[in-house]
Design a protein around this motif. Structure first.
Motif, PDB file in Angstrom:
ATOM      1  N   PHE A 101       0.762  -1.307  -0.109  1.00 46.24           N
ATOM      2  CA  PHE A 101      -0.043   0.069   0.073  1.00 46.24           C
ATOM      3  C   PHE A 101       1.076   1.189  -0.004  1.00 46.24           C
ATOM      4  CE2 PHE A 101      -2.632  -3.352   1.937  1.00 46.24           C
ATOM      5  CZ  PHE A 101      -3.805  -2.941   1.109  1.00 46.24           C
ATOM      6  N   ILE A 102       0.242   2.465  -0.683  1.00 47.56           N
ATOM      7  CA  ILE A 102       0.749   3.588  -0.547  1.00 47.56           C
ATOM      8  C   ILE A 102      -0.083   4.082   1.067  1.00 47.56           C
ATOM      9  CG2 ILE A 102       0.583   6.299  -0.967  1.00 47.56           C
ATOM     10  CD1 ILE A 102       2.280   4.316  -3.081  1.00 47.56           C
ATOM     11  N   MET A 103       1.087   4.293   1.895  1.00 35.79           N
ATOM     12  CA  MET A 103       0.488   4.689   3.351  1.00 35.79           C
ATOM     13  C   MET A 103       1.132   5.818   3.896  1.00 35.79           C
ATOM     14  SD  MET A 103       2.400   1.642   5.312  1.00 35.79           S
ATOM     15  CE  MET A 103       3.361   2.215   6.801  1.00 35.79           C
ATOM     16  N   LYS A 104       0.441   6.651   4.833  1.00 35.94           N
ATOM     17  CA  LYS A 104       0.753   7.738   5.418  1.00 35.94           C
ATOM     18  C   LYS A 104       2.005   7.414   6.290  1.00 35.94           C
ATOM     19  CE  LYS A 104      -3.787   9.545   6.010  1.00 35.94           C
ATOM     20  NZ  LYS A 104      -4.882   9.953   6.951  1.00 35.94           N
ATOM     21  N   ARG A 105       3.054   8.144   6.480  1.00 33.97           N
ATOM     22  CA  ARG A 105       4.311   7.857   7.157  1.00 33.97           C
ATOM     23  C   ARG A 105       4.135   7.408   8.486  1.00 33.97           C
ATOM     24  NH1 ARG A 105       9.424   7.603   6.343  1.00 33.97           N
ATOM     25  NH2 ARG A 105       9.401   8.068   4.345  1.00 33.97           N
ATOM     26  N   GLU A 106       2.858   8.322   9.099  1.00 33.99           N
ATOM     27  CA  GLU A 106       2.784   8.073  10.509  1.00 33.99           C
ATOM     28  C   GLU A 106       2.334   6.631  10.967  1.00 33.99           C
ATOM     29  OE1 GLU A 106       0.057  10.831   9.002  1.00 33.99           O
ATOM     30  OE2 GLU A 106       1.963  10.763   8.473  1.00 33.99           O
ATOM     31  N   LEU A 107       2.032   5.809  10.014  1.00 30.52           N
ATOM     32  CA  LEU A 107       1.373   4.710  10.296  1.00 30.52           C
ATOM     33  C   LEU A 107       2.538   3.390  10.570  1.00 30.52           C
ATOM     34  CD1 LEU A 107      -1.599   4.091   7.677  1.00 30.52           C
ATOM     35  CD2 LEU A 107      -1.697   4.383  10.233  1.00 30.52           C
ATOM     36  N   ILE A 108       3.584   3.746  10.266  1.00 26.94           N
ATOM     37  CA  ILE A 108       5.159   3.206  10.420  1.00 26.94           C
ATOM     38  C   ILE A 108       5.417   2.796  11.888  1.00 26.94           C
ATOM     39  CG2 ILE A 108       5.953   3.678   8.250  1.00 26.94           C
ATOM     40  CD1 ILE A 108       8.158   5.021   9.593  1.00 26.94           C
ATOM     41  N   TYR A 109       4.487   3.723  12.738  1.00 20.73           N
ATOM     42  CA  TYR A 109       5.014   3.832  14.121  1.00 20.73           C
ATOM     43  C   TYR A 109       3.957   3.059  14.931  1.00 20.73           C
ATOM     44  CZ  TYR A 109       8.153   7.408  12.797  1.00 20.73           C
ATOM     45  OH  TYR A 109       9.083   8.132  12.052  1.00 20.73           O
ATOM     46  N   ALA A 110       2.773   2.598  13.949  1.00 20.39           N
ATOM     47  CA  ALA A 110       1.852   1.747  14.710  1.00 20.39           C
ATOM     48  C   ALA A 110       2.468   0.324  15.135  1.00 20.39           C
ATOM     49  CB  ALA A 110       0.572   1.658  13.729  1.00 20.39           C
ATOM     50  N   PRO A 111       2.179  -0.155  16.558  1.00 19.01           N
ATOM     51  CA  PRO A 111       2.482  -1.459  16.958  1.00 19.01           C
ATOM     52  C   PRO A 111       1.936  -2.624  15.946  1.00 19.01           C
ATOM     53  CG  PRO A 111       1.500  -0.198  18.830  1.00 19.01           C
ATOM     54  CD  PRO A 111       1.266   0.654  17.686  1.00 19.01           C
ATOM     55  N   ILE A 112       3.132  -3.410  15.887  1.00 21.41           N
ATOM     56  CA  ILE A 112       2.894  -4.521  14.935  1.00 21.41           C
ATOM     57  C   ILE A 112       2.783  -4.334  13.426  1.00 21.41           C
ATOM     58  CG2 ILE A 112       1.763  -6.837  14.663  1.00 21.41           C
ATOM     59  CD1 ILE A 112       1.129  -6.525  17.596  1.00 21.41           C
ATOM     60  N   LEU A 113       1.621  -3.596  13.335  1.00 17.65           N
ATOM     61  CA  LEU A 113       1.076  -3.140  11.926  1.00 17.65           C
ATOM     62  C   LEU A 113       2.251  -2.526  11.171  1.00 17.65           C
ATOM     63  CD1 LEU A 113      -1.496  -3.046   9.850  1.00 17.65           C
ATOM     64  CD2 LEU A 113      -1.874  -0.917  11.056  1.00 17.65           C
ATOM     65  N   GLY A 114       2.736  -1.330  11.863  1.00 13.31           N
ATOM     66  CA  GLY A 114       3.813  -0.755  11.282  1.00 13.31           C
ATOM     67  C   GLY A 114       4.782  -1.509  10.618  1.00 13.31           C
ATOM     68  N   TRP A 115       5.445  -2.310  11.469  1.00 10.82           N
ATOM     69  CA  TRP A 115       6.661  -2.915  11.095  1.00 10.82           C
ATOM     70  C   TRP A 115       6.370  -3.913  10.004  1.00 10.82           C
ATOM     71  CZ3 TRP A 115       8.562  -8.158  10.952  1.00 10.82           C
ATOM     72  CH2 TRP A 115       9.701  -8.515  10.695  1.00 10.82           C
ATOM     73  N   PHE A 116       5.027  -4.762  10.242  1.00 12.37           N
ATOM     74  CA  PHE A 116       4.836  -5.825   9.017  1.00 12.37           C
ATOM     75  C   PHE A 116       4.587  -4.748   7.821  1.00 12.37           C
ATOM     76  CE2 PHE A 116       4.516  -8.858  12.416  1.00 12.37           C
ATOM     77  CZ  PHE A 116       4.956  -9.981  11.911  1.00 12.37           C
ATOM     78  N   ALA A 117       3.978  -3.958   7.986  1.00 10.22           N
ATOM     79  CA  ALA A 117       3.504  -3.090   6.554  1.00 10.22           C
ATOM     80  C   ALA A 117       4.880  -2.847   5.769  1.00 10.22           C
ATOM     81  CB  ALA A 117       2.864  -1.875   6.870  1.00 10.22           C
ATOM     82  N   LEU A 118       6.007  -2.344   6.556  1.00  6.50           N
ATOM     83  CA  LEU A 118       7.210  -1.984   6.017  1.00  6.50           C
ATOM     84  C   LEU A 118       7.972  -3.294   5.456  1.00  6.50           C
ATOM     85  CD1 LEU A 118       8.808   0.568   8.427  1.00  6.50           C
ATOM     86  CD2 LEU A 118       7.941   0.859   6.145  1.00  6.50           C
TER      87      LEU A 118
END
Length: 248
Positions: A101-118
């Motif tokens: 996905f194209i995602m907002k940069r702030e979402l990379i700091y979401a627990p679990i979700l952010g790391w797996f998204a990257l």
């Protein structure tokens, strides 16, 4: 009195569903972490496992069924989708082999979700710097640092509730021109049953539909008009199937 009781029971079941969904995210994230650290395929497997569990438990607890229509792409492609709730994210991702996905940069700091998204190759972007992020992603694909896949963007830039009109942003056209790939529009009705806000998850059939491909080569105005017409027409049809009508 009976409708009130039924509504209360459905609300409570929806609450149970939401709580267990986030617990499942934690459990699946931990279980798949060693595999995901070793391989991007492990991160993809974790995300697909989570999607499958959410859709299974959603039907079992709330009575909401899910269905994918059309032909999900399996080659490198741009997917331009309607966004109504968290559910359409899961359904679209689960329907394709290597979604990102194209995602907002702030979402990379979401627990679990952010790391797996990257880890699966999602592209975090700052406002006004999407072009540079996409150029870097394309270069990574060419060098083998990142695998090709299906790049997913929400053309209106945010969740849009059923019946609400919101403009289609030209960033999607910029991506379409920059990538030079087919674009697959996606329509949905999930917001009728899984609203943007609130706890209640309603019984019914939630659908995402992959629409006919828009080939590369169109100018921005023609592309945007075709994309919006296809997605909005199909989404209106799907929402009507789910019992929603304009003014409802």
């Amino acid at each position: 009195m009976r409708p009130v009781i039924c509504h209360t029971v459905q609300w409570l079941l929806s609450l149970v569903f939401i709580v267990q969904m986030y617990l499942a995210m934690l459990v699946i994230g931990i279980l798949y972490l060693p595999y995901a650290l070793f391989s991007r395929d492990g991160a993809l497997a974790a995300c697909h496992a989570f999607c499958a569990w959410v859709m299974f438990s959603l039907r079992w607890l709330t009575g909401m069924r899910t269905e994918v229509r059309g032909t999900p792409p399996r080659h490198e492609v741009l997917i331009a989708a309607k966004h109504q709730s968290f559910l359409d994210i899961l359904m679209i991702f689960h329907a394709v082999p290597r979604g990102k996905f194209i995602m907002k940069r702030e979402l990379i700091y979401a627990p679990i979700l952010g790391w797996f998204a990257l880890r699966i190759g999602c592209v975090p972007v700052d406002r006004g710097k999407r072009g540079a992020a996409i150029t870097r992603m394309m270069a990574d694909v060419k060098t083998g640092a990142q695998q090709a896949g299906q790049l997913i963007i929400y053309s209106q830039g945010t969740r849009v509730a059923p019946g609400v009109k919101a403009p289609y942003k030209t960033g999607t056209a910029a991506l379409y021109l920059q990538l030079g790939q087919d674009c697959v529009p996606v329509a949905t009705n999930v917001g009728v049953l899984w609203p943007k806000h609130g706890i209640l998850r309603k019984r019914g059939l939630a659908v995402v539909e992959f629409l006919p491909v828009i080939p590369p080569g169109l100018k921005t105005p023609a592309f945007m008009a075709r994309l919006e017409e296809q997605v909005e027409t199909a989404s209106d049809r799907l929402m009507a199937e789910a019992g929603f009508h304009t003014g409802a």
